[in-house]
Design a protein around this motif. Structure first.
Motif, short mmCIF file in Angstrom:
data_model
loop_
_atom_site.label_atom_id
_atom_site.label_comp_id
_atom_site.label_asym_id
_atom_site.label_seq_id
_atom_site.Cartn_x
_atom_site.Cartn_y
_atom_site.Cartn_z
N THR A 287 0.84 -1.21 0.00
CA THR A 287 0.00 0.00 0.00
C THR A 287 0.87 1.25 0.00
O THR A 287 0.61 2.20 -0.75
N GLN B 287 2.46 1.93 -3.48
CA GLN B 287 1.54 2.54 -4.43
C GLN B 287 1.38 4.02 -4.16
O GLN B 287 1.46 4.86 -5.08
N HIS B 288 1.17 4.39 -2.90
CA HIS B 288 1.01 5.81 -2.56
C HIS B 288 2.31 6.59 -2.80
O HIS B 288 2.28 7.73 -3.29
N LEU C 8 2.90 7.42 -6.46
CA LEU C 8 2.00 8.48 -6.92
C LEU C 8 2.42 9.83 -6.37
O LEU C 8 2.41 10.84 -7.10
N ILE C 9 2.80 9.87 -5.10
CA ILE C 9 3.22 11.14 -4.50
C ILE C 9 4.47 11.67 -5.19
O ILE C 9 4.56 12.85 -5.55
N ASP D 277 -1.03 1.76 -10.78
CA ASP D 277 -0.33 1.95 -9.50
C ASP D 277 0.72 3.05 -9.54
O ASP D 277 1.42 3.28 -8.56
#
Length: 300
Positions: free
Chosen positions: A65, A68-69, A72-73, A138
């Motif tokens: 998790t 994935q974050h 993106l960040i 993702d």
């Protein structure tokens, strides 16, 4: 909770390397320093993100998790820098694409586009279609290029050209005089296929296993040029994108036959999470790709 971008970058590098020492080297840190920073990150999150062993590291569910974050960040930070970089955009664009795109038309397209935008860098990688779509979802890649009808979920999919597959045979082959035929009717003859991991090979295998494609494969090669040279030499026949087949037929003795199967003509598309949310560089690249229609079939 005050998470540092540098810690997220370190975590992504370690996760992608699958090894704490290699990840630390990419971040220009010593392994003990990298380990301490990741443990501090775990303390902030209140969750373990890595399993550590003498064989390397693996991600926990919380780590998946976080990865994935974090991707993106970090991409959004890159996008922010790109959008405020002034008139001449730069930045870095990650593209995952299928075999035909990587080997046939993207090198030419990117050469022209990058010449116009000298501060732009691009990471282009060949992937299977399901990996392409998952990577866009993702945040591993910014753009994904594939052919055919797929379930893209909530991704934005933009068509830019047509991908038509044809059968290449030697000019003296028993099938050479056919104007059109079904793929299933070719499987009594020996085929030449692309290498393991190529999208075309995976597509034909998945679609035609019931018709004996595996049994028909005689040899697998790394490129469409190698396929066509072996076809010309009489080693076998092969399914090739029409644009590549016509290009090689100019210098090789090949017969190109239409396949009547509905799947032989496919839309070629670019997938993104959100076109409007892309940075200027990636949006401009998508726009140029769509306007060019590059990679489409050759008339005739």
């Amino acid at each position: 909770m005050h998470i540092q971008l540098q810690d997220l970058q370190l975590f992504v590098q370690v996760a992608e390397a699958g090894n704490l020492t290699r990840g630390a080297q990419r971040a220009f840190l010593s392994p003990p320093a990298a380990s301490a920073r990741i443990r501090a990150l775990e303390d902030q999150l209140g969750a373990q993100v890595l399993y550590r062993s003498n064989k390397g590291i693996s991600l926990t569910q919380a780590g998946e998790t976080l990865l994935q974050h974090a991707r993106l960040i970090l991409r959004q930070v890159d996008f922010l820098k790109d959008d405020f970089a002034g008139d001449e955009f730069g930045g870095h664009v990650r593209i995952f694409a299928n075999t035909t795109a990587v080997t046939e038309f993207l090198p030419e397209f990117l050469a022209g586009f990058m010449a116009e935008h000298p501060h732009l860098t691009v990471d282009l990688q060949e992937r299977l279609t399901h990996d392409i779509l998952r990577s866009i979802q993702d945040g591993t890649a910014d753009l994904g290029i594939f052919s055919g009808e797929v379930d893209a979920g909530d991704l934005e999919v933009i068509r830019f050209s047509t991908d038509r597959l044809v059968l290449a045979t030697p000019q003296d082959h028993p099938l050479a005089d056919c104007r059109e035929l079904r793929f299933a009717d070719t499987l009594e003859h020996e085929h030449i296929g692309l290498h393991e991991g190529s999208t075309l090979l995976a597509f034909l295998r998945g679609l035609m296993e019931k018709n004996g494609y595996e049994r028909a494969l005689r040899i697998q090669v790394r490129s469409f040029e190698a396929m066509c040279r072996l076809v010309e030499a009489g080693v076998g026949i092969g399914v090739v994108p029409e644009s590549a087949a016509r290009r090689h037929a100019r210098t090789m003795r090949l017969s190109l036959l239409r396949l009547s199967d509905s799947w032989a003509t496919r839309d070629r598309c670019v997938a993104v999470r959100s076109r409007s949310a892309l940075p200027r560089s990636a949006r401009a690249l998508v726009d140029a790709l769509v306007q060019s229609g590059i990679g489409g079939d050759v008339a005739g």
